[in-house]
Motif scaffolding. Structure first.
Motif, mmCIF file in Angstrom:
data_model
loop_
_atom_site.group_PDB
_atom_site.id
_atom_site.type_symbol
_atom_site.label_atom_id
_atom_site.label_comp_id
_atom_site.label_asym_id
_atom_site.label_seq_id
_atom_site.Cartn_x
_atom_site.Cartn_y
_atom_site.Cartn_z
ATOM 1 N N UNK A 213 78.381 50.755 70.067
ATOM 2 C CA UNK A 213 77.273 51.447 69.423
ATOM 3 C C UNK A 213 76.182 51.679 70.466
ATOM 4 N N UNK A 214 75.062 52.212 70.049
ATOM 5 C CA UNK A 214 73.999 52.535 70.994
ATOM 6 C C UNK A 214 73.403 51.310 71.671
ATOM 7 N N UNK A 215 73.593 50.133 71.075
ATOM 8 C CA UNK A 215 73.054 48.897 71.654
ATOM 9 C C UNK A 215 74.043 48.205 72.573
ATOM 10 N N UNK A 216 75.240 48.763 72.699
ATOM 11 C CA UNK A 216 76.223 48.192 73.612
ATOM 12 C C UNK A 216 77.188 47.224 72.983
ATOM 13 N N UNK A 217 77.133 47.032 71.653
ATOM 14 C CA UNK A 217 78.095 46.138 70.997
ATOM 15 C C UNK A 217 79.451 46.823 70.932
ATOM 16 N N UNK A 218 80.486 46.103 71.367
ATOM 17 C CA UNK A 218 81.816 46.683 71.488
ATOM 18 C C UNK A 218 82.521 46.684 70.136
ATOM 19 N N UNK A 219 83.043 47.859 69.773
ATOM 20 C CA UNK A 219 83.829 47.986 68.544
ATOM 21 C C UNK A 219 85.324 48.020 68.865
ATOM 22 N N UNK A 220 85.699 48.826 69.841
ATOM 23 C CA UNK A 220 87.119 48.950 70.202
ATOM 24 C C UNK A 220 87.219 49.029 71.721
ATOM 25 N N UNK A 221 88.281 48.408 72.279
ATOM 26 C CA UNK A 221 88.442 48.388 73.730
ATOM 27 C C UNK A 221 89.877 48.032 74.072
#
Length: 569
Positions: A213-221
């Protein structure tokens, strides 16, 4: 000025090396630079294009989900629908009841999510966090617990009044929207996006892909290497586009923000590629060094082969200079050297014939002595001329070729004209060959001026009378001077022809000048200098009277040589 002059063979060898190794090195360097530029551009462009493709797919999927949220919000207003309604008990204590058009909601959900295989979890809540509808049995705690009332998804719904927004919370990608009646939040719609749907949209081979997201929290990688312990993307890559160094490795990162609050990072690990390039560079350098060593070794043999004719000519002229006329040149490697060899042989045969003839004319001592002086003079200036060609060959091959042609002209003149006397014009025409050689050899360091009266052009003078004056001026005039200017004048004075050779060169010491003048008075040469003495002696033998050569000089100012001979046609 004095300088160390290498042999023609050595100069040829160095030239071979310079023009074979240097271009190869330049081409190899250019190829590597071009390869690096093309590789970098290809890597960056492919990264950007893959990123853009994945972003477009994510945007397409999120737009479908956003449209579904709008469909559901439209269904929820008006509040009641008699058909296909479901009675849901919100609070058993007061038996408050709310009915929702379940079939229509499911229809909107299936219509939008059918292409993805998983309908996801659509949850509808009341304004006080009571579950009114859920497409799946489980409802996340962050939607119903009191402590989340003003946090996460609820904060987004309340902040973005009536608008759809994306929130990443607890590894869940949520889409939230509030349905308001006036200023009152009546329904909260939350859709939890199936992870495999978004993950399937960002499958990119040969590079790392991270969706945050815009804050850098990873959703998928597809990697854990670029994340910190809290589940955020490493700060080295956050909102970065360009080259990033992390943990001793070099990466190229490209980030792209979508309009749904998501950021897609595509990252190339280029450390191995750079290592491979360095290995290729090392291999090419080793190959180039091997080629250079082979070239250096082979050029030594080649230069010796290509300059063997020059060596033959040099040795032949040295033999003649030492008085050995029993030599000949047999050269067939090139037209130019063949002409020189043939003309040399003819010249030498002519000299030998003249000597033989002079021996038969013992009764004419003066004539015999003149011939001997000529036979001594010719190889002298020819040797000096060849030496000039050797000097110029290492500087300019085209100029050396012109000097060879001029030398050939000099040799032809020497053997063709069997007469003792030639016209002034003929001797000046021959002199031009020698001037060509001097002009090429010294370039701007040498200047000359010819000022010979037209009315004496058809007068007769001894063959090769003027050239030795010029040769002597150049040989001794330069000294330590950078430039030399020589002026040759010729005119008629009463019944005499006067030729003056004047230079602005190094001049002559008084003691040496006296020795030269004294030597001119002798019947035989007592020094190793033949030029001026031979001219003077020839004139004295050929013409009876007060004719000959006179010399004057001032140290560092220049030298003047004056010739007088009788005029006749």
């Amino acid at each position: 000025m004095s300088k160390n002059v290498g042999s023609f063979q050595e100069n040829i060898r160095k030239t071979f090396i310079r023009f074979s190794i240097a271009p190869v090195a330049a081409i190899v360097m250019a190829v590597f630079v071009l390869f690096a530029i093309v590789w970098i551009n290809f890597m960056e462009d492919s990264n950007k294009s893959d990123n853009a493709a994945s972003c477009n797919e994510i945007k397409r999927i999120m737009n479908i989900y956003y449209e579904m949220m709008d469909d559901v919000s439209d269904i929820l207003l008006p509040e009641t629908n008699d058909n296909n309604s479901l009675e849901i008990i919100i609070d058993s204590a007061d038996a408050a009841k709310v009915t929702l058009p379940v079939d229509e909601i499911f229809s909107a959900l299936y219509n939008r999510t059918a292409p993805f295989g998983d309908i996801g979890n659509l949850i509808i809540l009341s304004g006080d966090r009571k579950v009114l509808f859920s497409s799946k049995k489980n409802t996340p705690k962050f939607l119903i617990a009191e402590e989340y009332a003003n946090w996460g998804v609820w904060k987004s719904i309340k902040t973005n009044e009536g608008k759809t927004a994306t929130v990443l919370y607890g590894k869940n990608l949520c889409i939230g929207k509030g349905v308001y009646e006036g200023n009152t939040l009546k329904y909260a719609i939350c859709y939890i996006v199936p992870n495999e749907v978004i993950s399937g949209a960002i499958v990119v081979q040969d590079r790392f892909v991270i969706l945050t997201d815009n804050s850098g929290w990873v959703y998928a990688s597809n990697t854990k290497m670029m994340q910190d312990a809290y589940g955020q993307i490493d700060s080295s890559f956050y909102n970065k586009t360009g080259y990033v160094r992390q943990s001793g490795k070099l990466y190229y990162a490209f980030s792209n923000k979508t309009d749904k609050g998501l950021v897609l990072y595509t990252i190339n690990d280029i450390s191995r590629s750079i290592e491979l390039i360095w290995v290729m560079v090392a291999i090419v350098i080793i190959i180039f060094i091997a080629i250079a060593l082979i070239t250096i070794r082979s050029t030594s043999k080649s230069s010796k082969e290509y300059t063997k004719d020059i060596k033959k000519i040099e040795d032949a002229f040295e033999e003649v200079q030492n008085g050995n006329f029993d030599v000949s040149l047999d050269i067939d490697s090139s037209t130019e050297f063949m002409v020189i060899g043939n003309d040399f042989n003819k010249m030498l045969q002519g000299l030998k014939d003249q000597i033989e003839q002079n021996k038969e004319l013992a009764e004419n001592a003066a004539f015999s002595q003149v011939k001997q002086l000529e036979s001594q003079f010719n190889p002298h200036f020819l040797f000096n001329t060849l030496d000039n060609i050797r000097f110029m060959a290492k500087i300019d091959a085209a100029a050396a070729d012109k000097m060879i042609v001029s030398l050939s002209g000099l040799l032809r003149y020497s053997i063709r004209e069997v007469r003792e006397e030639v016209t002034v014009k003929e001797d000046l025409d021959n002199l031009q060959y020698y001037l060509n050689i001097l002009q090429i050899r010294f370039n701007k360091r040498f200047a000359y001026k010819l000022d010979v009266a037209e009315d004496i052009m058809e007068c007769l003078i001894p063959k090769l009378l003027i050239q030795p004056l010029l040769e002597n001026a150049v040989k001794y005039g330069f000294g330590t001077k950078e430039k030399l200017c020589v002026s040759i004048r010729g005119y008629q004075m009463q019944e005499m022809l006067v030729f003056i050779c004047e230079d602005d060169g190094a001049g002559i010491e008084e003691k040496q000048l006296k020795e030269i003048r004294d030597n001119l008075k002798e019947d035989s040469n007592t020094t190793m200098h033949y030029g001026l003495y031979n001219i003077h002696r020839r004139i004295r033998l050929m013409y009876k009277g007060d004719y000959g050569l006179d010399i004057s000089s001032v140290k560092d100012k220049g030298t003047i040589v004056r010739l007088t001979i009788p005029k006749h046609i």
